[in-house]
Design an enzyme around this catalytic site. Structure first.
Site, PDB file in Angstrom:
ATOM      1  N   SER A  49       0.812  -1.227   0.000  1.00  0.00           N
ATOM      2  CA  SER A  49       0.000   0.000   0.000  1.00  0.00           C
ATOM      3  C   SER A  49       0.838   1.267   0.000  1.00  0.00           C
ATOM      4  O   SER A  49       1.549   1.543   0.971  1.00  0.00           O
ATOM      5  CB  SER A  49      -0.881   0.039   1.259  1.00  0.00           C
ATOM      6  OG  SER A  49      -1.877  -0.919   1.183  1.00  0.00           O
ATOM      7  N   HIS A  77      -2.805   0.883  -5.012  1.00  0.00           N
ATOM      8  CA  HIS A  77      -2.134  -0.266  -5.629  1.00  0.00           C
ATOM      9  C   HIS A  77      -2.326  -0.213  -7.139  1.00  0.00           C
ATOM     10  O   HIS A  77      -3.292  -0.774  -7.655  1.00  0.00           O
ATOM     11  CB  HIS A  77      -2.751  -1.586  -5.147  1.00  0.00           C
ATOM     12  CG  HIS A  77      -2.430  -1.933  -3.732  1.00  0.00           C
ATOM     13  ND1 HIS A  77      -1.426  -2.792  -3.383  1.00  0.00           N
ATOM     14  CD2 HIS A  77      -2.981  -1.525  -2.577  1.00  0.00           C
ATOM     15  CE1 HIS A  77      -1.379  -2.905  -2.079  1.00  0.00           C
ATOM     16  NE2 HIS A  77      -2.313  -2.147  -1.560  1.00  0.00           N
ATOM     17  N   HIS A  99      -4.716  -9.094  -3.363  1.00  0.00           N
ATOM     18  CA  HIS A  99      -5.094  -9.485  -2.001  1.00  0.00           C
ATOM     19  C   HIS A  99      -6.245 -10.477  -2.057  1.00  0.00           C
ATOM     20  O   HIS A  99      -7.131 -10.371  -2.897  1.00  0.00           O
ATOM     21  CB  HIS A  99      -5.570  -8.267  -1.200  1.00  0.00           C
ATOM     22  CG  HIS A  99      -4.566  -7.184  -1.068  1.00  0.00           C
ATOM     23  ND1 HIS A  99      -4.402  -6.206  -2.019  1.00  0.00           N
ATOM     24  CD2 HIS A  99      -3.664  -6.910  -0.086  1.00  0.00           C
ATOM     25  CE1 HIS A  99      -3.442  -5.376  -1.623  1.00  0.00           C
ATOM     26  NE2 HIS A  99      -2.972  -5.776  -0.477  1.00  0.00           N
ATOM     27  N   TYR A 140      -8.619 -10.476   0.038  1.00  0.00           N
ATOM     28  CA  TYR A 140      -9.876  -9.776   0.358  1.00  0.00           C
ATOM     29  C   TYR A 140     -10.512  -9.112  -0.863  1.00  0.00           C
ATOM     30  O   TYR A 140     -11.662  -8.686  -0.815  1.00  0.00           O
ATOM     31  CB  TYR A 140      -9.697  -8.758   1.493  1.00  0.00           C
ATOM     32  CG  TYR A 140      -8.740  -7.617   1.230  1.00  0.00           C
ATOM     33  CD1 TYR A 140      -9.044  -6.614   0.313  1.00  0.00           C
ATOM     34  CD2 TYR A 140      -7.533  -7.536   1.900  1.00  0.00           C
ATOM     35  CE1 TYR A 140      -8.170  -5.568   0.070  1.00  0.00           C
ATOM     36  CE2 TYR A 140      -6.651  -6.492   1.671  1.00  0.00           C
ATOM     37  CZ  TYR A 140      -6.972  -5.514   0.754  1.00  0.00           C
ATOM     38  OH  TYR A 140      -6.102  -4.491   0.516  1.00  0.00           O
ATOM     39  N   GLU A 141      -9.772  -9.022  -1.960  1.00  0.00           N
ATOM     40  CA  GLU A 141     -10.368  -8.474  -3.184  1.00  0.00           C
ATOM     41  C   GLU A 141     -11.301  -9.487  -3.837  1.00  0.00           C
ATOM     42  O   GLU A 141     -12.013  -9.147  -4.777  1.00  0.00           O
ATOM     43  CB  GLU A 141      -9.268  -8.091  -4.180  1.00  0.00           C
ATOM     44  CG  GLU A 141      -8.422  -6.912  -3.738  1.00  0.00           C
ATOM     45  CD  GLU A 141      -7.269  -6.666  -4.693  1.00  0.00           C
ATOM     46  OE1 GLU A 141      -7.506  -6.155  -5.796  1.00  0.00           O
ATOM     47  OE2 GLU A 141      -6.128  -6.997  -4.329  1.00  0.00           O
ATOM     48  N   ALA A 201       2.245  -2.694   4.357  1.00  0.00           N
ATOM     49  CA  ALA A 201       1.859  -1.838   5.479  1.00  0.00           C
ATOM     50  C   ALA A 201       1.224  -2.752   6.522  1.00  0.00           C
ATOM     51  O   ALA A 201       0.463  -3.650   6.170  1.00  0.00           O
ATOM     52  CB  ALA A 201       0.854  -0.797   5.018  1.00  0.00           C
ATOM     53  N   MET A 255      -2.719  -7.923   6.029  1.00  0.00           N
ATOM     54  CA  MET A 255      -3.664  -8.652   5.167  1.00  0.00           C
ATOM     55  C   MET A 255      -3.025  -9.137   3.867  1.00  0.00           C
ATOM     56  O   MET A 255      -3.717  -9.407   2.889  1.00  0.00           O
ATOM     57  CB  MET A 255      -4.850  -7.743   4.829  1.00  0.00           C
ATOM     58  CG  MET A 255      -5.528  -7.131   6.038  1.00  0.00           C
ATOM     59  SD  MET A 255      -6.750  -5.910   5.541  1.00  0.00           S
ATOM     60  CE  MET A 255      -7.128  -5.144   7.125  1.00  0.00           C
ATOM     61  N   SER A 256      -1.697  -9.214   3.857  1.00  0.00           N
ATOM     62  CA  SER A 256      -1.034  -9.641   2.611  1.00  0.00           C
ATOM     63  C   SER A 256       0.169 -10.504   2.976  1.00  0.00           C
ATOM     64  O   SER A 256       0.121 -11.272   3.922  1.00  0.00           O
ATOM     65  CB  SER A 256      -0.612  -8.413   1.807  1.00  0.00           C
ATOM     66  OG  SER A 256       0.356  -7.653   2.527  1.00  0.00           O
ATOM     67  N   ASN A 314       0.406   2.005  11.715  1.00  0.00           N
ATOM     68  CA  ASN A 314      -0.471   2.335  12.848  1.00  0.00           C
ATOM     69  C   ASN A 314      -0.277   1.320  13.962  1.00  0.00           C
ATOM     70  O   ASN A 314       0.176   0.196  13.727  1.00  0.00           O
ATOM     71  CB  ASN A 314      -1.940   2.302  12.394  1.00  0.00           C
ATOM     72  CG  ASN A 314      -2.335   0.963  11.806  1.00  0.00           C
ATOM     73  OD1 ASN A 314      -2.046   0.678  10.644  1.00  0.00           O
ATOM     74  ND2 ASN A 314      -2.969   0.128  12.595  1.00  0.00           N
ATOM     75  N   HIS A 335      -8.025   3.063   6.124  1.00  0.00           N
ATOM     76  CA  HIS A 335      -7.088   2.886   5.010  1.00  0.00           C
ATOM     77  C   HIS A 335      -6.449   4.230   4.655  1.00  0.00           C
ATOM     78  O   HIS A 335      -5.298   4.286   4.222  1.00  0.00           O
ATOM     79  CB  HIS A 335      -7.808   2.279   3.799  1.00  0.00           C
ATOM     80  CG  HIS A 335      -6.882   1.894   2.671  1.00  0.00           C
ATOM     81  ND1 HIS A 335      -5.800   1.042   2.850  1.00  0.00           N
ATOM     82  CD2 HIS A 335      -6.859   2.243   1.367  1.00  0.00           C
ATOM     83  CE1 HIS A 335      -5.166   0.897   1.689  1.00  0.00           C
ATOM     84  NE2 HIS A 335      -5.780   1.612   0.774  1.00  0.00           N
TER      85      HIS A 335
HETATM   86  N1  HPA Z   1      -4.269  -4.424  10.542  1.00  0.00           N
HETATM   87  C1  HPA Z   1      -4.203  -5.144   9.411  1.00  0.00           C
HETATM   88  N2  HPA Z   1      -3.622  -4.713   8.306  1.00  0.00           N
HETATM   89  C2  HPA Z   1      -3.070  -3.480   8.329  1.00  0.00           C
HETATM   90  C3  HPA Z   1      -3.109  -2.672   9.473  1.00  0.00           C
HETATM   91  C4  HPA Z   1      -3.739  -3.165  10.647  1.00  0.00           C
HETATM   92  O1  HPA Z   1      -3.820  -2.512  11.706  1.00  0.00           O
HETATM   93  N3  HPA Z   1      -2.476  -1.511   9.159  1.00  0.00           N
HETATM   94  C5  HPA Z   1      -2.068  -1.623   7.870  1.00  0.00           C
HETATM   95  N4  HPA Z   1      -2.414  -2.810   7.369  1.00  0.00           N
END
Ligand code: HPA
Length: 273
Positions: free
Chosen positions: A31, A62, A84, A86-87, A114, A212-213, A236, A248
């Site tokens: 990301s 992306h 991903h 989730y897509e 990320a 998530m990747s 974060n 996001h």
């Molecule tokens: N959780 C999952 N995926 C992420 C996060 C998170 O806090 N931050 C960036 N990608």
């Protein structure tokens, strides 16, 4: 068509476009991290949409291109934008791009992403250099996707993340005074962020970061025998640890601040690998 046939077709298309350029190291940019890639000589950009059998990435931040070129004489491939789970892509199809890169000659894979941090020592802007992962996606890119050409079905996952490359990465981070630590990545499907209770559970399981990747690509690459380095950038603090709601937008804003640091790491790492 089997996935081996799909991959052969994609590789043949790319080889025609690049005149058989043989990348040694591939980089997947997560990301908002595509801008950190240094300028490449003799650059060739191929949109995913052009490549037969390739998926299309659909997420903001992306863009979807496969880029080839040289950096200080090193032959590099970049996946600008990734796929991903989730897509809605079938998990086994996430293997296509990685297997295609392997067929083109790639030996090393750098996977950036990320992530949210569960470890108090990894504040936003820090780098977690992966030493291991926990797959809680309840799925796997190797399921229903076997061909002996790609390696053993029951592939070993000990030392999946290359120790030498990780060591070099941590040393480079130190040189540039970038906070970096080795750590464990826990993979969830998303697309929702985790609940605070999930994060507390993941902490007990030994996770440092959550994302998530990364893991589907790493499993695929491991079966192929590639040397792997996971570069997870903390955007974060994870849910329940963070004082503000997660979004996001925040991920993309934080990656803007990380871009320069990642660029420094790549400048050195791509030549040292
Ligand atoms: N959780 C999952 N995926 C992420 C996060 C998170 O806090 N931050 C960036 N990608």
């Amino acid at each position: 068509m089997t996935q081996l046939q799909t991959v052969k077709k994609a590789a043949a298309y790319i080889n025609k476009k690049t005149k058989n350029f043989k990348p040694e190291t591939a980089l997947i940019t997560g990301s908002g991290l595509a801008n950190s890639v240094p300028a490449l000589d003799n650059k060739i950009v191929i949109p995913y949409a052009e490549i037969p059998g390739f998926l299309r990435s659909t997420v903001a931040g992306h863009s979807g291109n496969l880029i080839f070129g040289e950096y200080k004489g090193k032959k590099i491939a970049v996946m600008q934008g990734r796929f991903h789970y989730y897509e809605g892509h079938p998990m086994k199809d996430i293997a296509i791009a990685i297997r295609t890169l392997w067929m083109l000659g790639v030996k090393n894979l750098l996977v950036s992403a990320a992530v949210g941090s569960i470890n108090a020592k990894l504040k936003p802007g820090s780098l977690c250099v992966l030493k291991d992962h926990i797959n809680l996606m309840a799925n796997n890119p190797l399921i229903g996707n076997y061909d002996p050409a790609f390696g053993p079905m029951f592939c070993d996952m000990t030392d999946t993340y290359d120790k030498e490359i990780a060591k070099k990465t941590l040393a480079i981070a130190k040189k540039y005074k970038i906070n970096a630590l080795p750590g464990v990545y826990l993979a969830v499907t998303g697309p929702n962020f985790e609940t605070p209770a999930e994060i507390q559970a993941f902490k007990k399981l030994g996770a440092d970061v959550v994302g998530m990747s990364t893991v589907p690509e790493v499993i695929t690459a491991r079966q192929l025998g590639l040397k792997i380095c996971g570069l997870s950038w903390v955007t974060n603090l994870a849910s329940g640890i963070s004082k503000t709601p997660l979004s996001h937008k925040e991920t993309l804003e934080e990656t803007k601040k990380i871009e320069g640091k990642f660029a420094k790491i790549l400048q050195d790492l791509l030549v040292k690998i």
